[in-house]
Scaffold this motif. Structure first.
Motif, PDB file in Angstrom:
ATOM      1  N   GLU A 240      -0.911 -21.181  10.431  1.00 26.33           N
ATOM      2  CA  GLU A 240       0.419 -20.455  10.870  1.00 26.33           C
ATOM      3  C   GLU A 240       1.006 -20.874  12.214  1.00 26.33           C
ATOM      4  O   GLU A 240       0.110 -21.283  13.245  1.00 26.33           O
ATOM      5  CB  GLU A 240       0.304 -19.176  10.872  1.00 26.33           C
ATOM      6  CG  GLU A 240      -0.022 -18.445   9.737  1.00 26.33           C
ATOM      7  CD  GLU A 240      -0.219 -16.958   9.754  1.00 26.33           C
ATOM      8  OE1 GLU A 240      -0.252 -16.159   8.974  1.00 26.33           O
ATOM      9  OE2 GLU A 240      -0.491 -16.606  10.855  1.00 26.33           O
ATOM     10  N   GLN A 241       2.424 -20.960  12.382  1.00 30.11           N
ATOM     11  CA  GLN A 241       3.070 -21.319  13.753  1.00 30.11           C
ATOM     12  C   GLN A 241       4.184 -20.307  13.853  1.00 30.11           C
ATOM     13  O   GLN A 241       4.944 -20.333  12.853  1.00 30.11           O
ATOM     14  CB  GLN A 241       3.356 -22.669  13.792  1.00 30.11           C
ATOM     15  CG  GLN A 241       2.231 -23.579  14.355  1.00 30.11           C
ATOM     16  CD  GLN A 241       2.600 -25.065  14.431  1.00 30.11           C
ATOM     17  OE1 GLN A 241       2.856 -25.534  13.592  1.00 30.11           O
ATOM     18  NE2 GLN A 241       2.750 -25.693  15.501  1.00 30.11           N
ATOM     19  N   MET A 242       4.213 -19.788  14.872  1.00 31.62           N
ATOM     20  CA  MET A 242       5.425 -18.874  15.145  1.00 31.62           C
ATOM     21  C   MET A 242       5.626 -18.000  14.034  1.00 31.62           C
ATOM     22  O   MET A 242       6.930 -17.709  13.610  1.00 31.62           O
ATOM     23  CB  MET A 242       6.707 -19.757  15.313  1.00 31.62           C
ATOM     24  CG  MET A 242       6.349 -20.806  16.673  1.00 31.62           C
ATOM     25  SD  MET A 242       7.839 -22.289  16.680  1.00 31.62           S
ATOM     26  CE  MET A 242       6.880 -23.159  15.535  1.00 31.62           C
ATOM     27  N   GLN A 261       7.184 -28.447  10.472  1.00 24.16           N
ATOM     28  CA  GLN A 261       7.217 -28.083  11.527  1.00 24.16           C
ATOM     29  C   GLN A 261       8.163 -28.452  12.689  1.00 24.16           C
ATOM     30  O   GLN A 261       8.825 -27.814  13.709  1.00 24.16           O
ATOM     31  CB  GLN A 261       5.863 -28.556  12.196  1.00 24.16           C
ATOM     32  CG  GLN A 261       5.166 -28.093  13.547  1.00 24.16           C
ATOM     33  CD  GLN A 261       3.806 -28.632  13.721  1.00 24.16           C
ATOM     34  OE1 GLN A 261       3.154 -28.950  12.896  1.00 24.16           O
ATOM     35  NE2 GLN A 261       3.705 -28.978  15.125  1.00 24.16           N
ATOM     36  N   LYS A 265      10.556 -25.935  14.827  1.00 25.04           N
ATOM     37  CA  LYS A 265      10.760 -25.826  16.249  1.00 25.04           C
ATOM     38  C   LYS A 265      12.266 -26.015  16.672  1.00 25.04           C
ATOM     39  O   LYS A 265      12.798 -25.221  17.333  1.00 25.04           O
ATOM     40  CB  LYS A 265       9.822 -27.090  17.065  1.00 25.04           C
ATOM     41  CG  LYS A 265       8.683 -26.693  17.180  1.00 25.04           C
ATOM     42  CD  LYS A 265       8.179 -27.805  18.298  1.00 25.04           C
ATOM     43  CE  LYS A 265       6.626 -27.660  18.162  1.00 25.04           C
ATOM     44  NZ  LYS A 265       6.134 -28.962  18.460  1.00 25.04           N
ATOM     45  N   GLY A 275       9.370 -19.191  10.855  1.00 24.52           N
ATOM     46  CA  GLY A 275       7.791 -19.485  11.327  1.00 24.52           C
ATOM     47  C   GLY A 275       7.263 -20.747  10.341  1.00 24.52           C
ATOM     48  O   GLY A 275       8.083 -20.938   9.233  1.00 24.52           O
TER      49      GLY A 275
END
Ligand code: TPP
Ligand code: TPP
Ligand code: SF4
Ligand code: SF4
Ligand code: SF4
Ligand code: SF4
Ligand code: SF4
Ligand code: SF4
Ligand code: MG
Ligand code: MG
Lengths: 356, 183, 84, 263, 263, 356, 84, 183
Positions: A240-242, A261, A265, A275
């Protein structure tokens, strides 16, 4: 060991070697051929088994044979070749021997082309062949992860005596990037206690997927299903990111997830609460985590290099709680961050305010 | 730093190797880097492109719609990539195979008669190194010294005799690039 | 000896040199300065002395069907020979 | 005299081989699959390799061969036994690996696998039971079905115009350089059964000597699907099959001769 | 005198056949796939069957053959061209149906299909381009790769111990009773090219006469993956391939002889 | 014509003949072999093409060839054979030629057994092979319906130039019951305008699934997806019984649906408000109707002869609005009405009152 | 002539009659009144005159390994013969 | 009327045909009917069963757990089906191959020495018709006359010579059944 610039296909092959694969059987097909070629070079050097088989059917059945002997065995192919192996997969799953398959997916249907794709999602996650089973399916998004997941694949295959896929796409297979290979693991010296080794001083062992008696075959299936439930329990993997404050979560795996991704961003940069959820195990699908996310995000956007396959799994995990949108490219087209960003921005603008 | 570079030409021109050399060198200099190729159907003589991303940060997407730099080895590649380069980006052109000159005015454009120069050097196969030399002269993605070390390493003992001409080609490319006014 | 000439399609020629080898009269040579759009250096007829006999061996040897062969023939005989 | 001193004693001169389990088979009465099984088992016993042998069962009437042999065994997908055996053998070079296949399995769906295992000279042994029919599925035409032979899928007799000619697998496989020993034998009477056993023994010895691929084709009966009594079926082998499928060796590589002679 | 009355006129004595489209191919420089295409096209022209011919392209370098022939065409799955052609022919008996296949396609993954189309005596024609390698995927070993030959998947040379022996497909296919005409020819020089054309012509005439299956194996070059120049590659065919793959007919059924002789 | 007592397999075969099938290619496999045998008898009699192919791979590629010539062509098999055809299916779908496949499903995975099963649901509905496509899948529950759906299958195949499956199971294949065959339809005399017939007086036609150029292949996929959307729009089929006031709806297809009918009747008899929803087209899944039902029923109970495959589609259609329960048997076990009734009774007792 | 006897496993015998045909002494007959659990009528030795030689031809011919063969042999010879 | 009948025995005993004959006849008499077989692995000599459902209404399930009637041709089938027959149901047994007599008391049980009787008639293959005759005598699922017509039709010209013995067997079965007291 320091990072080297490695091609995805070569990394997949060398990782298998480091993981202690004893036998590789394969048939050339773009875009995974370098994997086979690396094996052609390395396996005989190491005194291990390598055969360029007469077909994918032969490859998977050679894997089946070597696996019955208790050896770590693998094959690799790309989409049309994977279709040809379906019967073999079903036999392997039905007789519960461990095996690892690498699928470097390309555009379809039919002969299609040799560009990157993710359109084998259904055929690998649902039931790669007739009967009730799911292989474990792992989807790396970088060369390093490809290495790590190949190592894991062999361990999971042995642990569950099950078929494990590592699915990449043409882009990851052909891409070079820095990655670190693990040290060579020693080969297993002992054969497992179910393996065919010759019935020396013990009762004969039988490996079969045949059971003419329906109640008995149902028992076999119950055991298989119980194993699959255990795998679902323990092997759901994701990155997971953000995600913490995200209102919109992009769901993408492998190359699509990685490209997303960059788009995510950029969206963050523009102030959108977005996210990324990247399934690493496609089966078992990380539905536990995703359905928990469904409790609090406003929407999911699924990004795939196909016409919408994982989409079903995300919708199932979301359970009708939040809208699930889709952005996909087919035919070997690789989405670029710009277009995913566009899809994000459009959807984000329309987000219903959950709290209102 | 985050640059997305496309090398494009036809098979046999050393397009992919030029990109790989950049990638290896960038890694050597501690950067994050990705390299991806794409080909046409032909085994020989078809299109051959590669995209290299060099960055100070972990790289998300290894593909892009609008590269910041394009190095085009032939005219079809020029036609394809001229419109795509980011405004303000850099476009290096193998002038020897150029048919129609580029028309964009928002790019830094460098014309290098690479095939001619390579032929003059007696080895048409170093066209790629000439263009690569020109690229580095205009945009110091990596240091020229590192390139030389890496090249030495990649050529290995078996091809060590090619080191000199490759070095010369890099220098020749740099010289040709420097000779051109920066518009 | 019959007089002939060939035309080589410079767009499709891939510069493989097989026609050069096949020609018994040694009147085909490879160009060195005009790459095709695909980057190949095509073959060309260089026959100042008119040695080409129109034997078509070059055309038979060419994998890319680049060569059209012409021959000067007595008209009445031509009908018979053309089907050979 | 010495003879007078000799005691008369009753001895067992024929009994079930140790490599065959003492269980009834599912084969039809008079089906010579049972004989093929027994011969293989006797040979494994005699060569003393039972405890290092792995058998690969086919899809066909012999699908349960693994239940009958008293050895490690597995069950291949239809036609893929040679591939499976290859996998087994390459990682277990000391094991004795054999496939047991029917004519549908080996000569139809498994054509590529058998040809390539022979081309590779894979060091395994194949017992090929040719009964000119698909037994297990109820009697359809096989690649080996004879011209004019009636089956469920050639109800008016195999029409060579539409269905082509029977394939002589021993000849085809024997013509490949990787094959060390290929022969055709029959199970239709005691004399032939004894010869078949010799061939099977030779085929396993080839493997033990590491000489490459060996295959024994056995003409075998299917009384059920031929619609004949058990004795009639044997007669049909002799009268109809043998003329089309001549018995004898189609490949004996250098050195195999010597093996065949030694005890 | 009559000769004096004759007018000298320039005539085209060699031009692109109508059955071949005027488009550049994707083949590498010097690859004799192009020659094989041209010969087939010339034969279709000469037999006057262009407008009733259906070609089946393989998976291999010739995958785009359908783009080059000026006829109806389709693209088979890897190795399955004979099956696809069978389907086409059975419902279009008046069409001329041929497959064009490489050695990976025909001798590896498609082994079963080619053997059975021959066994059935299917009334189609197969042009089999044997270049001892997998061209399209970048030069891996084929079943026809010669002992010791280096390829991307036999980097130290084909090791017959591990990878077995090359398969001689013309001999194997020719040994099947359903095959009417099977021959091996080569494309390495003008003389052989002319002979190859005769063979291709005969193979199509066999189909037109309804005599059954015909196959022409053509030794062909792959300069790219052999790592040789175009002329060197032709030399390699002559020096290395021809000795292992003898040129000539492996099957000429009754009546085919006559066909071959007639113009 | 009056009803005759017909075996399912024979009915499937004869229906195809009446529908004007010009070519049948198949390979024996239990429990569908009578279908092939009927064809072996009838097709040559009628002067049509019949081949017992060397394998299922050959069968499907022969079908592919005959279909390219514009002929109505079909094959039939059972689960392992269907797995082997996956590559061929993908080519057929990718090149958009019509073809009909009958799958008489049996217990798996692997060799499994020859008893009835429905465990090919995933492999036929999802994407029977690599690439993005779904075949049309029709599931009869009686011999009569088998006949009707085979007739329909050929029409749909022609209409959409698409792959159409008729899926039965060993029970329906082996069962005899009275049914009426339609009269023999005349064979199509003209070939369609895309078929390969020899380029006589027209430009050559090409049928291929190959398209190396990714944007062009994406176009092909877009066209294919648009066709699939049109099929989803127009071809959702189902049968319903006692649905009007039902609180609990049983969802089952084919044999399972038919057996469930008896259980539903019994439940009604006991005063439970239970109905039956029987999907006839498995793809396109009749989700429109089902999701409308989800608005007003209290629960669904899915009954299958597998470990839960259509279950996903029902859950997707239910969209999280109502609980979806499952009762399944595997390994060739056929559920009897008594056990389905038990499952109904147990679930019914636990039904939440929707209105409360 | 050596004296012998056979035992036929009546549970596994499928009544195929092949042993009957194989026996040179005609001492095997099919039963007609005692079907096995599977419904077959097994073979049986009927040898009132002791004609069975223990030649084992019946056993070799039996597809179901139902027959065990015994032979009366001079003990010293037996060792050698047993391995034949 | 709605009856679920199981015929069970081993292959070669004509079990499946007996069931089919019932099905054909029921159809002839305008009933709804289904027939389904199930086999063991053997081509010959294995188990062979079939289930026939005859009903006045369209038939949902063609299978059932508890048949109302079972006709068992051998002892393994008796062992398997005796416990399953519905209370109050009918169980017809081939007494000739019975090892242990049935113990249930809530069934109508009919013992018919069918194999013996058939052997006496010189044709062991009519065992099935004897049992079928017995069944009809105890439960008139269909009319005996219709059975005869259907049988004639199914035997056809080629096997017409078998009609007489089959008819006789049906009668013999009926007679044997009637001779037995209804418990
Ligand atoms: C992929 C696949 N196709 C078809 C079958 C069905 N099948 C089972 S056995 C058999 C043929 C057996 O014939 P043969 O190999 O001659 O063996 P036999 O029974 O005659 O000994 C077939 C087609 C299957 N199980 N799997
Ligand atoms: C099922 C499947 N397996 C593998 C491939 C990859 N593939 C494409 S062409 C080819 C081999 C071609 O070799 P050959 O038939 O010898 O033809 P050539 O290119 O040498 O003319 C292979 C393996 C494929 N497309 N499909
Ligand atoms: S036609 Fe003959 S002489 Fe003329 S160029 Fe060609 S090969 Fe040479
Ligand atoms: S043979 Fe043909 S392609 Fe080759 S150089 Fe000559 S003209 Fe060009
Ligand atoms: S069906 Fe034929 S091959 Fe199979 S067991 Fe019976 S007799 Fe033997
Ligand atoms: S790779 Fe080889 S076979 Fe393919 S086109 Fe090039 S030279 Fe010809
Ligand atoms: S041992 Fe010989 S003599 Fe005795 S019963 Fe057997 S065959 Fe007959
Ligand atoms: S040969 Fe064997 S199975 Fe046959 S009757 Fe004799 S003992 Fe019984
Ligand atoms: Mg057979
Ligand atoms: Mg090749």
């Amino acid at each position: 060991m320091a990072a080297e610039l490695l091609k995805g296909n070569v990394a997949l092959a060398e990782a298998a070697i480091r993981a202690g694969v004893e036998a590789y059987f394969g048939y050339p097909i773009t875009p995974q051929t370098e994997l086979l070629e690396h094996m052609a070079q390395r396996m005989p050097e190491l005194g291990r088994a390598f055969i360029q088989a007469e077909s994918e059917l032969a490859s998977i059945n050679m894997v089946y044979g070597a696996a019955c002997a208790g050896a770590r065995a693998m094959t690799s192919s790309s989409s049309p070749g994977i279709s040809l192996m379906q019967e073999g997969f079903s036999y392997i799953a039905g007789s519960e021997v461990p095996a690892v398959v690498v699928d470097v997916m390309r555009g379809g249907p039919g002969l299609g082309n040799i560009q990157p794709s993710q359109s084998d999602y259904f055929q690998v996650t649902r039931s790669a062949g007739h009967g009730d089973y799911h292989p474990i399916v792992l989807a790396p998004a970088s060369v390093q992860e490809a290495i790590d997941l190949v190592m894991l694949a062999f361990d999971l295959a042995d642990k569950y005596r099950h078929l494990v896929f590592v699915v990449a796409d043409g882009l990851l297979g052909q891409m070079m990037e820095p990655a670190e290979l693990p040290p060579m693991r020693p080969l297993h010296t002992e054969r497992p206690d179910w393996a065919l080794t010759g019935a020396q001083g013990r009762a004969p062992r039988i490996i079969t997927s045949l059971e003419l008696d329906a109640p008995a075959l149902e028992e076999v299936n119950n055991r298989l299903q119980a194993k699959l439930r255990a795998i679902e329990e323990h092997e759901q993997r994701y990155a997971e990111q953000m995600i913490e404050d995200a209102r919109l979560v992009i769901v993408g795996y492998g190359t699509a997830g990685r490209i997303a991704q960059t788009a995510v961003k950029q969206a963050r940069h523009e102030g959108m609460k977005v996210g990324l959820f990247r399934p690493i195990s496609l089966w078992p699908f990380p539905e536990r985590r995703l359905s928990r996310l469904a409790d609090r995000v406003d929407a999911f956007l699924v990004v795939e290099m196909n016409a919408g396959q994982m989409l079903d799994d995300v919708r199932l995990a979301a359970g009708g709680q939040v809208p699930v949108d889709f952005y996909g490219r087919t035919g070997g087209m690789v989405p670029v961050p710009e277009e995913i960003y566009q899809a994000i921005a459009t959807l984000y603008a329309k987000l219903p305010d959950r709290l209102s | 730093m985050h640059e997305e570079i496309i090398f494009a030409g036809f098979g046999g021109q050393g397009v992919l190797f030029a990109g790989q050399l950049l990638a290896y060198t960038a890694l050597e200099e501690g950067r994050h880097v990705t390299w991806i190729p794409s080909y046409g159907p032909e085994m020989r003589g078809g299109t051959a492109n590669c995209t290299v991303v060099v960055s100070d940060e972990p790289i998300g997407s290894p593909v892009c719609m609008h590269p910041s730099i394009a190095v085009v080895f032939n005219n079809p590649s020029l036609e394809k990539y001229e419109p795509l380069v980011k405004p303000g980006g850099l476009l290096i052109i193998n002038q020897s195979l150029m048919v129609t000159p580029p028309s964009r005015t928002d790019l830094e454009i460098v014309l290098i008669p690479a095939t001619e120069a390579a032929t003059e050097m007696g080895q048409v196969r170093v066209t790629n190194m000439i263009l690569f030399g020109a690229l580095l002269a205009r945009q110091q993605l990596v240091r020229a010294e590192t390139v030389l070390t890496v090249l030495q390493d990649k050529l290995g003992a078996r091809k060590a005799h090619l080191q000199a001409i490759n070095n010369a080609a890099l220098e020749r490319g740099a010289a040709l690039a420097q000779a051109q006014p920066v518009e | 000896m019959a007089k002939g000439r060939i035309e080589i399609n410079e767009h499709t020629c891939k510069g493989c040199t097989l026609c050069v080898i096949a020609c018994p009269q040694d009147v085909i040579v490879m160009s060195t300065d005009r790459p095709t759009a695909k980057g190949y250096y095509p073959a060309m007829l260089v026959d100042p002395e008119g040695k080409c006999t129109g034997c078509a061996l070059c055309a038979v040897a060419c994998p890319d069907v680049c060569i059209t062969v012409y021959r000067q023939v007595p008209v009445r005989a031509a009908r018979a020979e053309a089907s050979v | 005299m010495v003879a007078l001193e000799t005691v008369i004693e009753e001895q067992v001169v024929y009994a079930r081989p140790a490599s065959l389990r003492d269980v009834p088979t599912h084969y039809c009465p008079g089906c010579t699959h049972g004989i093929a099984h027994r011969l293989v088992a006797e040979v494994l016993d005699e060569l003393g390799v039972r405890e290092r042998t792995i058998g690969v069962s086919p899809v066909g009437c012999a699908v349960f061969a693994y239940k009958y042999f008293n050895i490690d065994g597995c069950e291949a997908a239809h036609g893929r036994a040679p591939a499976m055996a290859t996998g087994l053998k390459r990682v277990s070079p000391d094991a004795v690996v054999f496939t047991y296949q029917g004519d549908g399995d080996l000569a139809a769906i498994g054509t590529a696998e058998i040809m390539h295992v022979a081309a590779r000279g894979e060091n395994i042994t194949t017992i090929f039971v040719n009964n000119a029919i698909y037994g297990m599925t109820g009697g359809q035409m096989a690649p080996t079905t004879l011209p004019g032979q009636r089956t469920k899928s050639s109800p008016t007799g195999r029409d060579v115009e539409l269905a082509g000619f029977p394939m002589r697998m021993a000849e085809l496989v024997g013509s490949l350089p990787g094959a060390a020993y290929v022969t055709r034998r029959s199970l239709h009477n005691v004399k032939e059964i004894n010869k078949a056993k010799k061939a099977i023994r030779a085929a396993f010895k080839v493997q033990l000597a590491g000489m490459g691929f060996a295959m024994v084709e056995l003409l075998s009966s299917c009384p059920t699907n031929w619609g004949l009594s058990a004795p009639e079926a044997l007669q049909w082998i002799e009268d109809v099959m043998v003329p089309y499928y001549p018995l004898g060796d189609t490949k004996v590589a250098d050195g195999v001769d010597a093996l065949m002679k030694e005890r």
